[in-house]
Write a protein that holds these residues in place. Structure first.
Motif, short mmCIF file in Angstrom:
data_model
loop_
_atom_site.label_atom_id
_atom_site.label_comp_id
_atom_site.label_asym_id
_atom_site.label_seq_id
_atom_site.Cartn_x
_atom_site.Cartn_y
_atom_site.Cartn_z
N PHE A 6 6.59 31.04 -41.28
CA PHE A 6 7.90 30.38 -41.47
C PHE A 6 8.36 29.78 -40.13
O PHE A 6 8.94 28.69 -40.11
N SER A 7 8.11 30.50 -39.04
CA SER A 7 8.62 30.02 -37.74
C SER A 7 7.89 28.76 -37.29
O SER A 7 8.37 28.08 -36.39
N ARG A 8 6.76 28.44 -37.90
CA ARG A 8 6.02 27.24 -37.48
C ARG A 8 6.43 25.99 -38.24
O ARG A 8 5.91 24.91 -37.99
N ILE A 9 7.33 26.15 -39.21
CA ILE A 9 7.80 24.95 -39.91
C ILE A 9 9.32 24.84 -39.77
O ILE A 9 9.98 25.77 -39.31
N ILE B 206 0.58 28.43 -49.14
CA ILE B 206 1.44 27.25 -49.26
C ILE B 206 2.02 26.89 -47.88
O ILE B 206 2.05 25.72 -47.49
N LEU B 207 2.42 27.90 -47.13
CA LEU B 207 2.96 27.62 -45.79
C LEU B 207 1.90 27.00 -44.89
O LEU B 207 2.18 26.07 -44.12
N LYS B 208 0.66 27.49 -45.01
CA LYS B 208 -0.42 26.91 -44.19
C LYS B 208 -0.64 25.45 -44.59
O LYS B 208 -0.89 24.58 -43.74
N MET B 209 -0.54 25.18 -45.90
CA MET B 209 -0.70 23.80 -46.37
C MET B 209 0.42 22.92 -45.81
O MET B 209 0.19 21.78 -45.39
N ILE B 210 1.64 23.47 -45.78
CA ILE B 210 2.77 22.71 -45.24
C ILE B 210 2.55 22.44 -43.75
O ILE B 210 2.76 21.32 -43.27
N ILE B 211 2.09 23.46 -43.03
CA ILE B 211 1.85 23.28 -41.58
C ILE B 211 0.83 22.16 -41.36
O ILE B 211 0.98 21.33 -40.48
N ILE C 81 14.15 32.37 -36.93
CA ILE C 81 14.10 31.71 -38.24
C ILE C 81 15.52 31.67 -38.84
O ILE C 81 16.23 32.68 -38.84
N ILE C 82 15.89 30.51 -39.32
CA ILE C 82 17.23 30.35 -39.89
C ILE C 82 17.24 30.92 -41.30
O ILE C 82 16.34 30.62 -42.10
#
Ligand code: SF4
Length: 621
Positions: A282-285, A252-257, A325-326
């Motif tokens: 996570f750090s890439r979004i 899912i994170l890759k899809m978001i990126i 990362i926040i």
């Protein structure tokens, strides 16, 4: 003529999370059911808890609704009960049904007054379709799974007491169906799954289906593409344990990126399932993570069926911190066997992880949870009305609760709203005191204040409190650099909140132009140079004052294309910025500042406009 069916949600407050997702899903579900879509005209409306009930009542009466659905949670339960009572007085014939978390927890209690015709427990999509079909065919609702009814004052309990959808893909996407426009809300609630594999006894999720059920990646991809097209700003991901299935989370994170990396996402994650690859993704979004800590006391954790390995937790948080990362954390006080001391220990630990924010809650003993069932065993004394807040326990007296509540408020003001994550530890290190004790002292301090603390006054109050503490610890000589750090963080936060300047109009600039400070521009007076202050961290405060000389100056902090940026100013420029109010033209400013050369001023204004320090107010603004 179609029958009108209206579904109502009442939000706890106006926030980016106030999206009527549940009613919209039901609407989409009905609209995609062949027979029902021709019989019912469905609509949904949302309100806020502080709204006058007569306003909601008038809306209902004027829209000639035949069937009315309420989305009931602990915070709006009383309002819906009152609303149903009022409706019955004027419109006896309306069919009223309830669903949502409170309806799931205590369906019978809603039927008892005789105002509700039926209540759905659990996931309502299919039971509602069956109930509406039965109503249309004039059949009784008896025998429909998870649907509770009342006949001659007797509550009829269904055989299947609660419903969980086995296949989530039978649920129509309200976004793709067009029943909910993601572009017309400040934030989007994005449901990725249902169910939770854990059994935390205070949590309502834990009583549902232990099997996690997922929406297909194909559906999620289509929804995400739509969010991007509709220019959604922020998404709250609805999945209480997003990274439990690590591989899916990574996909899912890759899809978001790939599809929508600029939207801001909020995820709820479990620390034990964070690994380096996940942290990298996570750090890439643009995102923030929420991690439930609740307590660090082993006995408390055992009582609520949670496991916690401190060393692993610290390792996982350092994976996040090392990538910038926040993340935020949650703590609960008043759990079985919790005491004020163990709450303070949990607070010390949580703040030592330097979360961006820390949300503290008193325990709510929610009906339907395991803790509710065991409440007498643990001697939990709690309010008998929603939100079922804890009053006292054998280990946590009423006075302790009051003290914990004050610390919760202090944390919210000093740490969360005051953005102290980046510097509170400097005060603690200098004074050699724990963060929980510091917040306790802050809670005493704010009690002495007559004026209400507002977002605009927080930085000043933080400074006053820090000065008092440094003076009590006989460290007043260290206050000046610390005060600068507090002011800088306040200004950075303000600049970030102001957002980037959209219309710079630089080419239109001439001496009759009117200019003003941009929304995020903030002028602060510092005792030391900004660049010198950035050395704090390498040096502690004692070392800092030995190595750096005070150089009183004015610094402007502003939003440069979305990022806060500082600029140290000379006295004349600082005075100039201070005098800008969006009403004076450059000519008038020159008249008032005879010592400034016209060309110098035009050069500076040009530069400040291009940087976003100033802007020219447009008619629209
Ligand atoms: S607190 Fe979180 S992990 Fe625990 S049961 Fe609830 S949703 Fe699941």
């Amino acid at each position: 003529v179609k029958k009108k069916l209206k579904i109502i949600s009442i939000h706890i407050k106006n926030s980016p999370q106030a999206m009527p997702l549940g009613p919209a899903i039901l609407t989409a579900q009905i609209e995609s059911t062949p027979v029902l879509k021709d019989i019912y005209a469905v609509e949904y409306s949302d309100y806020y808890i502080d709204q006058d009930i007569t306003e909601i009542l008038n809306d209902i009466i004027h829209c000639e609704t035949t069937i009315l659905g309420f989305s009931i949670y602990s915070w709006n339960r009383e309002k819906f009960i009152e609303l149903s009572d009022q409706i019955r007085k004027v419109k006896k014939e309306i069919i009223i049904f309830g669903g949502g978390a409170e309806a799931t927890a205590a369906p019978e209690s809603l039927l008892i007054d005789g105002n509700f015709d039926f209540v759905i427990s659990g996931e309502g999509e299919l039971p509602l379709i069956e109930a509406l079909t039965a109503i249309h065919e004039n059949r009784s609702l008896d025998g429909i799974n998870a649907v509770y009814t009342i006949k001659n004052s007797e509550i009829i309990i269904p055989v299947e007491r609660s419903w969980n959808m086995k296949d989530l893909n039978l649920i129509t996407s309200p976004f793709l169906k067009g029943a909910l426009d993601p572009g017309s809300y400040d934030g989007v609630l994005w449901e990725l799954s249902r169910g939770c594999p854990f059994r935390c006894s205070f949590c309502f999720e834990s009583r549902g289906n232990k099997d996690i059920r997922y929406y297909t990646m194909d559906r999620l991809k289509k929804e995400l593409t739509l969010f991007e097209e509709k220019r959604v700003n922020q998404i709250f991901v609805l999945d209480p344990t997003f990274n439990y299935n690590r591989e899916r989370a990574k996909d899912i994170l890759k899809m978001i990126i790939e599809k929508a990396p600029y939207i801001h996402y909020t995820f709820e994650v479990r620390s034990e399932f964070i690994d380096a690859e996940l942290a990298d993704l996570f750090s890439r979004i643009n995102c923030s993570l929420q991690i439930g800590l609740q307590s660090v006391n082993p006995e408390v954790l055992k009582n609520i069926n949670r496991s916690f390995k401190m060393a692993d937790f610290i390792d996982k948080i350092s994976l996040l911190n090392s990538r910038g990362i926040i993340f935020g954390m949650d703590l609960i006080f008043g759990l079985p066997c919790d005491t004020l001391d163990s709450f303070m220990e949990s607070l010390d630990f949580a703040l030592s992880m330097q979360p961006n924010h820390l949300d503290i809650f008193p325990l709510s003993v929610l009906p339907g949870t395991e803790l509710y069932e065991k409440s007498s065993q643990f001697c939990l004394n709690f309010e008998n009305k929603a939100p079922y807040t804890i009053i006292d326990t054998p280990g946590f007296t009423k006075e302790d609760m009051e003290a914990a509540n004050k610390i919760k408020e202090a944390c919210d003001i000093f740490y969360n709203q005051g953005g102290a994550a980046g510097w509170m530890f400097m005060i603690c290190e200098t004074l050699e005191t724990g963060p929980a004790e510091l917040l306790r002292r802050f809670s005493d301090f704010i009690e002495t204040k007559d004026k209400k603390i507002t977002p605009a006054s927080i930085t000043k109050v933080q400074s006053e409190f820090t000065m008092k503490m440094f003076s009590e610890y006989e460290m007043s000589s260290l206050f000046r650099p610390m005060d600068d750090i507090i002011k800088i963080h306040g200004a950075l936060k303000y600049a970030l909140k102001g957002g980037p300047v959209k219309h710079k109009h630089i080419k239109d600039l001439n001496t009759s132009s009117v200019i003003e400070k941009s929304p995020g521009t903030c002028l602060i007076k510092l005792n030391y140079f900004f660049d010198d202050l950035m050395e704090i961290g390498t040096y502690n405060l004692h070392e800092f004052i030995e190595n750096f000389r005070p150089e009183p100056n004015s610094t402007v902090v502003y939003n440069f294309n979305g990022e806060p940026k500082p600029l140290t100013l000379d006295k004349d420029t600082a005075r100039l910025i201070n005098s800008l109010n969006g009403k004076k033209s450059i000519e008038e400013i020159l008249d008032m500042n005879k010592n400034i050369e016209k060309n110098d001023l035009m050069d500076f204004v040009n530069y400040a406009l291009s940087e976003g320090i100033f802007r020219m107010p447009s008619k629209r603004d």
